[in-house]
Scaffold this motif. Structure first.
Motif, mmCIF file in Angstrom:
data_model
loop_
_atom_site.group_PDB
_atom_site.id
_atom_site.type_symbol
_atom_site.label_atom_id
_atom_site.label_comp_id
_atom_site.label_asym_id
_atom_site.label_seq_id
_atom_site.Cartn_x
_atom_site.Cartn_y
_atom_site.Cartn_z
ATOM 1 N N ILE A 72 -1.248 5.574 10.468
ATOM 2 C CA ILE A 72 -1.098 4.520 9.506
ATOM 3 C C ILE A 72 -0.067 5.341 8.922
ATOM 4 O O ILE A 72 0.035 6.380 8.510
ATOM 5 C CB ILE A 72 -2.486 4.555 8.581
ATOM 6 N N VAL A 73 0.790 4.641 8.870
ATOM 7 C CA VAL A 73 2.337 4.969 7.932
ATOM 8 C C VAL A 73 2.536 4.030 6.824
ATOM 9 O O VAL A 73 2.509 2.779 6.816
ATOM 10 C CB VAL A 73 3.697 4.167 9.176
ATOM 11 N N PHE A 74 2.632 4.332 6.012
ATOM 12 C CA PHE A 74 3.258 3.759 4.272
ATOM 13 C C PHE A 74 5.106 4.464 4.406
ATOM 14 O O PHE A 74 5.358 5.678 4.160
ATOM 15 C CB PHE A 74 2.130 4.890 3.450
ATOM 16 N N LEU A 75 5.201 2.828 3.768
ATOM 17 C CA LEU A 75 7.234 2.588 3.631
ATOM 18 C C LEU A 75 6.649 2.851 2.011
ATOM 19 O O LEU A 75 6.263 1.707 1.397
ATOM 20 C CB LEU A 75 7.215 1.089 4.046
ATOM 21 N N LEU A 76 7.074 4.016 1.846
ATOM 22 C CA LEU A 76 7.337 4.215 0.392
ATOM 23 C C LEU A 76 8.849 3.363 -0.082
ATOM 24 O O LEU A 76 9.992 3.861 0.165
ATOM 25 C CB LEU A 76 7.355 5.530 0.141
ATOM 26 N N LEU A 95 -0.533 3.035 -3.002
ATOM 27 C CA LEU A 95 -1.061 3.991 -2.292
ATOM 28 C C LEU A 95 -2.507 4.658 -1.434
ATOM 29 O O LEU A 95 -2.199 4.782 -0.427
ATOM 30 C CB LEU A 95 0.389 5.617 -2.507
ATOM 31 N N ALA A 96 -2.895 5.758 -3.157
ATOM 32 C CA ALA A 96 -3.569 6.658 -2.932
ATOM 33 C C ALA A 96 -4.970 5.730 -2.088
ATOM 34 O O ALA A 96 -5.566 6.267 -0.829
ATOM 35 C CB ALA A 96 -3.749 7.209 -3.770
ATOM 36 N N GLY A 97 -5.161 4.275 -2.648
ATOM 37 C CA GLY A 97 -6.548 3.735 -2.560
ATOM 38 C C GLY A 97 -6.649 3.755 -0.698
ATOM 39 O O GLY A 97 -7.274 4.667 -0.492
ATOM 40 N N PRO A 98 -5.688 2.989 -0.343
ATOM 41 C CA PRO A 98 -5.609 2.727 0.723
ATOM 42 C C PRO A 98 -6.055 4.334 1.762
ATOM 43 O O PRO A 98 -6.438 4.764 3.097
ATOM 44 C CB PRO A 98 -4.917 1.454 1.769
ATOM 45 N N ALA A 99 -4.791 5.057 1.244
ATOM 46 C CA ALA A 99 -4.451 6.158 2.196
ATOM 47 C C ALA A 99 -5.883 7.386 2.504
ATOM 48 O O ALA A 99 -6.496 8.159 3.097
ATOM 49 C CB ALA A 99 -3.470 7.412 1.903
ATOM 50 N N GLN A 100 -6.339 7.143 1.156
ATOM 51 C CA GLN A 100 -8.194 7.537 0.730
ATOM 52 C C GLN A 100 -9.102 7.281 1.882
ATOM 53 O O GLN A 100 -9.782 7.649 2.544
ATOM 54 C CB GLN A 100 -8.569 7.843 -0.534
ATOM 55 N N VAL A 107 1.394 0.359 6.842
ATOM 56 C CA VAL A 107 1.267 -0.147 5.253
ATOM 57 C C VAL A 107 2.740 0.118 4.268
ATOM 58 O O VAL A 107 2.954 1.105 4.252
ATOM 59 C CB VAL A 107 0.051 0.097 4.618
ATOM 60 N N VAL A 108 2.534 -1.263 3.409
ATOM 61 C CA VAL A 108 3.730 -1.463 1.951
ATOM 62 C C VAL A 108 3.116 -1.225 1.175
ATOM 63 O O VAL A 108 2.522 -3.082 0.403
ATOM 64 C CB VAL A 108 4.897 -2.431 2.631
ATOM 65 N N PRO A 109 2.692 -0.578 0.532
ATOM 66 C CA PRO A 109 2.204 -0.392 -0.879
ATOM 67 C C PRO A 109 2.806 -0.893 -2.231
ATOM 68 O O PRO A 109 4.469 -1.378 -1.727
ATOM 69 C CB PRO A 109 1.863 1.344 -1.075
ATOM 70 N N GLY A 110 2.775 -1.411 -2.907
ATOM 71 C CA GLY A 110 3.628 -2.197 -3.720
ATOM 72 C C GLY A 110 4.135 -1.614 -5.011
ATOM 73 O O GLY A 110 3.876 -0.185 -5.433
ATOM 74 N N GLY A 141 -6.486 -2.985 -2.060
ATOM 75 C CA GLY A 141 -5.327 -2.124 -1.754
ATOM 76 C C GLY A 141 -7.013 -1.236 -0.573
ATOM 77 O O GLY A 141 -6.560 -1.244 0.709
ATOM 78 N N ILE A 142 -7.856 -0.520 -1.832
ATOM 79 C CA ILE A 142 -8.845 -0.119 -1.314
ATOM 80 C C ILE A 142 -9.845 -1.440 -0.244
ATOM 81 O O ILE A 142 -9.804 -0.959 0.794
ATOM 82 C CB ILE A 142 -9.801 0.150 -2.256
ATOM 83 N N ASP A 143 -10.113 -2.207 -1.549
ATOM 84 C CA ASP A 143 -11.168 -3.218 -0.138
ATOM 85 C C ASP A 143 -9.810 -4.224 1.693
ATOM 86 O O ASP A 143 -10.809 -4.109 2.195
ATOM 87 C CB ASP A 143 -11.061 -4.904 -0.655
ATOM 88 N N MET A 144 -8.543 -3.698 1.247
ATOM 89 C CA MET A 144 -8.356 -4.100 2.701
ATOM 90 C C MET A 144 -8.462 -3.219 3.269
ATOM 91 O O MET A 144 -8.814 -3.633 4.346
ATOM 92 C CB MET A 144 -7.083 -4.742 2.186
ATOM 93 N N ALA A 145 -8.491 -2.232 2.830
ATOM 94 C CA ALA A 145 -7.977 -0.916 4.124
ATOM 95 C C ALA A 145 -9.516 -0.894 4.932
ATOM 96 O O ALA A 145 -9.701 -0.407 5.816
ATOM 97 C CB ALA A 145 -7.530 0.381 3.282
#
Length: 303
Positions: A4-8, A17-22, A69-72, A163-167
């Motif tokens: 899982i790669v997060f584009l910051l 960011l933290a919700g899906p990462a968790q 994943v691209v967080p807002g 984002g948590i729901d999506m993850a």
């Protein structure tokens, strides 16, 4: 192993960011093969909440089983900020073209739009910027007031907590709903919501007023909406007459206390039904004495 790669990007929202990462980190704790990476166009990324983040500049090698994943980020809109380089946008396009999945949280949908990944696809974003996303990307099919959408390996979510729901949806799709429920329980997430559920719950839609007495009554109803709540008891709890309470409540919310309680019961029942409960079971859980009342309310809202 799935990566899982997060584009910051500058101004990234921490919870986006933290919700899906968790979610993915917790799934890994339960033995599911996830490794998390963080990539940015600069080594230090300022966040909307003031905490700077450090990320790598090099993209890992990605396969079809991996997710970007691209967080807002914080802007007044999803307009031209922040700048996202053409090379980064090409990474998004190439990953999807090779069979990979891309996802966004909140304004992160703008990055997918700039990469051309929203054209002809259903997508969503935070309700404050849905109209602008549609204007900037007219070929996209912007779905308003839903938590997340999934269309041809492009996943977009409404923002912040969604984002948590999506993850959790990704985890459920890959490993089954029981694993997603296990992750949600470990994270103390109240419910795992489906994508089509509205961004704003009944509890939030009627809370924009400034009447302290009505807010106190709503607190009482929110906590016990599945039980009988006689108007005299509610009025006594806040120290006003029944007539005064009804007048204040209607002026502030557009509903009577009973109608507000029914709205909460209906929303709760609809959520249970969407997760496979029967109408009778959902009615009992939501506090309806007679399932026929739930059926009538559902028919009324469907019109």
């Amino acid at each position: 192993m799935s990566r899982i790669v997060f584009l910051l990007v500058p101004g990234v929202h921490l919870l986006d960011l933290a919700g899906p990462a968790q979610v993915f980190s917790t799934a890994a704790d339960f033995g599911h093969p996830y490794t998390l990476s963080y990539v940015a166009e600069q080594p230090q990324v300022p966040t909307a909440q003031g905490l700077p983040l450090v990320a790598g500049a090099d993209w890992p090698e990605l396969g079809p089983e991996d997710l970007i994943v691209v967080p807002g980020w914080r802007t007044g809109a999803v307009d031209g900020r922040p700048v996202i380089g053409t090379a980064t946008l090409q990474v998004l396009r190439d990953h999807h073209a090779r069979g990979g999945t891309v996802a966004s949280v909140c304004a992160g949908a703008e990055a997918l739009g700039r990469a051309g990944l929203l054209d002809g696809r259903r997508c969503t974003t935070h309700h404050d910027v849905q109209d602008e996303l549609a204007q900037r990307h007219p070929a996209a099919v912007v779905v308003r007031d839903v938590l997340f959408t999934v269309d041809d390996r492009v996943i977009t979510s409404a923002g912040i907590a969604s984002g948590i729901d999506m993850a959790l949806h990704v985890v459920a799709t890959r490993h089954g709903p029981a694993v997603a429920a296990q992750v949600a329980r470990d994270m103390v997430v109240h419910t795992r919501r489906n994508g089509h559920e509205p961004q704003s719950s009944a509890m939030l839609r009627h809370r924009s007023h400034l009447d302290d007495t009505v807010h106190r009554v709503q607190n009482l109803i929110d906590a016990r909406f599945d039980r009988p709540l006689p108007l005299p008891a509610l009025a006594s709890a806040v120290g006003v007459s029944e007539r005064t309470l009804t007048r204040l409540f209607s002026r502030a919310t557009g509903l009577t206390p009973l109608r507000y309680q029914q709205a909460l019961r209906l929303e709760h029942a609809q959520h249970l039904i969407s997760h496979g409960a029967t109408i009778d079971a959902a009615a009992r859980s939501a506090g309806f004495e007679d399932p026929r009342m739930l059926r009538r309310l559902r028919a009324r809202t469907a019109v």
